[in-house]
Design an enzyme around this catalytic site. Structure first.
Site, mmCIF file in Angstrom:
data_model
loop_
_atom_site.group_PDB
_atom_site.id
_atom_site.type_symbol
_atom_site.label_atom_id
_atom_site.label_comp_id
_atom_site.label_asym_id
_atom_site.label_seq_id
_atom_site.Cartn_x
_atom_site.Cartn_y
_atom_site.Cartn_z
ATOM 1 N NE ARG A 180 -3.773 -2.238 0.249
ATOM 2 C CZ ARG A 180 -3.438 -3.461 -0.180
ATOM 3 N NH1 ARG A 180 -2.308 -3.680 -0.818
ATOM 4 N NH2 ARG A 180 -4.264 -4.466 -0.005
ATOM 5 C CB SER A 238 -8.520 -1.319 4.639
ATOM 6 O OG SER A 238 -9.009 -2.520 4.139
ATOM 7 C CD GLU A 240 -5.236 0.653 2.798
ATOM 8 O OE1 GLU A 240 -4.998 -0.341 3.499
ATOM 9 O OE2 GLU A 240 -5.954 0.616 1.792
HETATM 10 C C1 LIG Z 1 -15.426 0.152 -0.449
HETATM 11 C C2 LIG Z 1 -13.949 0.357 -0.693
HETATM 12 C C3 LIG Z 1 -13.123 -0.741 -0.876
HETATM 13 C C4 LIG Z 1 -11.753 -0.559 -1.109
HETATM 14 N N1 LIG Z 1 -10.979 -1.668 -1.305
HETATM 15 C C5 LIG Z 1 -9.661 -1.536 -1.556
HETATM 16 C C6 LIG Z 1 -8.846 -2.682 -1.799
HETATM 17 O O1 LIG Z 1 -9.315 -3.816 -1.819
HETATM 18 N N2 LIG Z 1 -7.535 -2.490 -2.027
HETATM 19 C C7 LIG Z 1 -6.971 -1.255 -2.054
HETATM 20 O O2 LIG Z 1 -5.754 -1.147 -2.281
HETATM 21 N N3 LIG Z 1 -7.718 -0.138 -1.828
HETATM 22 C C8 LIG Z 1 -9.038 -0.250 -1.589
HETATM 23 N N4 LIG Z 1 -9.809 0.862 -1.350
HETATM 24 C C9 LIG Z 1 -9.178 2.190 -1.359
HETATM 25 C C10 LIG Z 1 -9.263 2.907 -2.730
HETATM 26 O O3 LIG Z 1 -10.150 2.237 -3.577
HETATM 27 C C11 LIG Z 1 -7.887 2.987 -3.424
HETATM 28 O O4 LIG Z 1 -6.951 3.621 -2.582
HETATM 29 C C12 LIG Z 1 -7.964 3.742 -4.760
HETATM 30 O O5 LIG Z 1 -6.764 3.595 -5.476
HETATM 31 C C13 LIG Z 1 -8.249 5.231 -4.571
HETATM 32 O O6 LIG Z 1 -8.538 5.743 -5.843
HETATM 33 P P1 LIG Z 1 -9.215 7.152 -6.030
HETATM 34 O O7 LIG Z 1 -9.234 7.433 -7.500
HETATM 35 O O8 LIG Z 1 -10.503 7.215 -5.336
HETATM 36 O O9 LIG Z 1 -8.142 8.087 -5.339
HETATM 37 P P2 LIG Z 1 -8.363 9.259 -4.265
HETATM 38 O O10 LIG Z 1 -8.892 8.654 -3.018
HETATM 39 O O11 LIG Z 1 -9.140 10.357 -4.867
HETATM 40 O O12 LIG Z 1 -6.856 9.730 -4.040
HETATM 41 C C14 LIG Z 1 -5.934 8.856 -3.395
HETATM 42 C C15 LIG Z 1 -4.536 9.475 -3.439
HETATM 43 O O13 LIG Z 1 -4.063 9.494 -4.785
HETATM 44 C C16 LIG Z 1 -3.695 10.816 -5.183
HETATM 45 N N5 LIG Z 1 -4.032 10.928 -6.605
HETATM 46 C C17 LIG Z 1 -5.232 10.706 -7.184
HETATM 47 N N6 LIG Z 1 -5.143 10.847 -8.516
HETATM 48 C C18 LIG Z 1 -3.846 11.169 -8.782
HETATM 49 C C19 LIG Z 1 -3.117 11.454 -9.975
HETATM 50 N N7 LIG Z 1 -3.688 11.405 -11.182
HETATM 51 N N8 LIG Z 1 -1.797 11.761 -9.859
HETATM 52 C C20 LIG Z 1 -1.184 11.806 -8.651
HETATM 53 N N9 LIG Z 1 -1.824 11.541 -7.496
HETATM 54 C C21 LIG Z 1 -3.140 11.233 -7.557
HETATM 55 C C22 LIG Z 1 -4.498 11.722 -4.281
HETATM 56 O O14 LIG Z 1 -3.876 13.004 -4.140
HETATM 57 C C23 LIG Z 1 -4.489 10.935 -2.981
HETATM 58 O O15 LIG Z 1 -3.267 11.146 -2.294
HETATM 59 C C24 LIG Z 1 -11.193 0.737 -1.145
HETATM 60 C C25 LIG Z 1 -12.032 1.853 -0.964
HETATM 61 C C26 LIG Z 1 -13.394 1.668 -0.750
HETATM 62 C C27 LIG Z 1 -14.289 2.860 -0.592
#
Ligand SMILES: Cc1cc2nc3c(=O)[nH]c(=O)nc-3n(C[C@H](O)[C@H](O)[C@H](O)COP(=O)(O)OP(=O)(O)OC[C@H]3O[C@@H](n4cnc5c(N)ncnc54)[C@H](O)[C@@H]3O)c2cc1C
Length: 334
Positions: A163, A235, A330
């Protein structure tokens, strides 16, 4: 390009907490991003967001949230065994996973249904059910905000870990991920090592990647709260890594599971530690710990980010007092 002033963050994050951002800018073409960085807004606070599925805003955000909405999936190379596929940052992760399956590009099945954008997938090296994004990421193309240059990172240069990556660490906030290249297999090679997946599919004789995808989707739907209904960010804590000697000491008092990492250290289940401390299923006001998955903190409606954060701090303190283990968050707390 779309701009919303005084934007309700509920609409941009899966936790759905009550807070506002001064503005949210949605980038549909890469040149709009370059325009943003040459504007006065880039001299004020700004932050990249995807689907907001790994974010907790504790307060209103005074600045610009920049949301990548660029689209495109292009096959670049095909040597008969593997393909290299370039995917724009604004593609929805699970849409890409399903598209890859349709095209018979294999490997991503275990990462089904993870919320978020492709551009965020390298940031925390998303992972689930025995696979991580790092197993498939070939290159990452990113815009350096200080110089205005686009740099290409190889897989090794991303410094992926559990992660974690260079984008969440040393280079946090310094690059905008524009495009991710994935190396996928044309030959199915399913991974059903993970206990839940094995249980569901173990007896089938010829397991296809599509069956793995469907099984993972089913398991996730049963175990995890749907953020459309109950606000959450998956998580909240990482599984802690402890020394084997600390584990042996704890084992004298508690029957804890452990997952070996090396000869010196192992991983514990954060969910188990939280459950032993009595937090699983507990609700305080508008927030709580999900009854089926102790790692997931939830917003039952109307919560402020500070309430979720307060709950997380209480859990951290309890786990630390009882086990001498400090849980790392996380979720990105802003
Ligand atoms: C129900 C649920 C289940 C989940 N299950 C998992 C799982 O099984 N495994 C797992 O690893 N995660 C899981 N997650 C967490 C989440 O899905 C991941 O962390 C995902 O990658 C976040 O993507 P996002 O586009 O929403 O990013 P955001 O939450 O919007 O941003 C996350 C980070 O990335 C940065 N960021 C976003 N876009 C860019 C870009 N283009 N360039 C540079 N930085 C950027 C942001 O500044 C921030 O620091 C889960 C979340 C939920 C709600």
């Amino acid at each position: 390009m779309k701009l919303e002033n005084h934007a309700l963050l509920k609409h941009y994050t899966t936790f759905g907490v009550e807070a506002y951002a001064d503005r949210v800018l949605e980038i549909e073409q890469e040149n709009e991003l370059y325009d943003f960085f040459s504007s006065a807004y880039a001299q004020q606070p700004y932050m990249l967001i995807g689907e907001g599925s790994n974010l907790l805003f504790v307060n209103d955000y005074h600045g610009t949230l920049v949301k990548m909405q660029t689209k495109g999936i292009v096959q670049k190379e095909n040597d008969g065994k593997n393909v290299i596929v370039a995917v724009k940052a604004g593609e929805v992760w699970d849409d890409f996973v399903r598209y890859a399956l349709q095209k018979s590009w294999y490997g991503l099945e275990n990462l089904a249904l993870i919320p978020g954008k492709v551009g965020s997938s390298p940031v925390q090296n998303i992972g689930a059910y025995g696979r991580e994004a790092k197993d498939f990421i070939y290159k990452v193309h990113a815009y350096e905000t200080a110089s205005g240059r686009v740099r290409t990172f190889t897989n090794a240069e991303c410094e992926f870990a559990y992660r974690n990556s260079i984008f969440k660490n040393k280079l946090k906030g310094q690059y905008v991920i524009l495009e991710v290249e994935f190396l996928l297999s044309l030959v199915p090679d399913v991974n059903i090592q993970y206990e839940d997946v094995k249980k569901r599919l173990g007896n089938a004789c010829h397991i296809t990647p599509k069956q793995v995808y469907d099984a993972v989707v089913q398991i996730r739907r049963e175990k995890l709260p749907d953020p459309q209904i109950t606000g959450n960010a998956g998580s909240f804590f990482k599984n802690p890594v402890v020394s084997l000697s600390q584990y042996r000491q704890l084992k004298q008092q508690y029957d804890l599971k452990m997952y070996p990492v090396s000869e010196e250290v192992c991983k514990l289940s954060a969910a188990e530690l939280i459950t032993v401390c009595g937090w699983r299923g507990k609700r305080t006001g508008n927030v709580g710990v999900h009854p089926n998955q102790a790692l997931v903190l939830v917003n039952y409606g109307g919560a402020k980010g500070a309430e979720v954060y307060h709950l997380a701090k209480q859990i951290q303190a309890d786990v630390n007092n009882r086990f001498g283990v400090m849980l790392d968050m996380e979720v990105n707390v802003i």
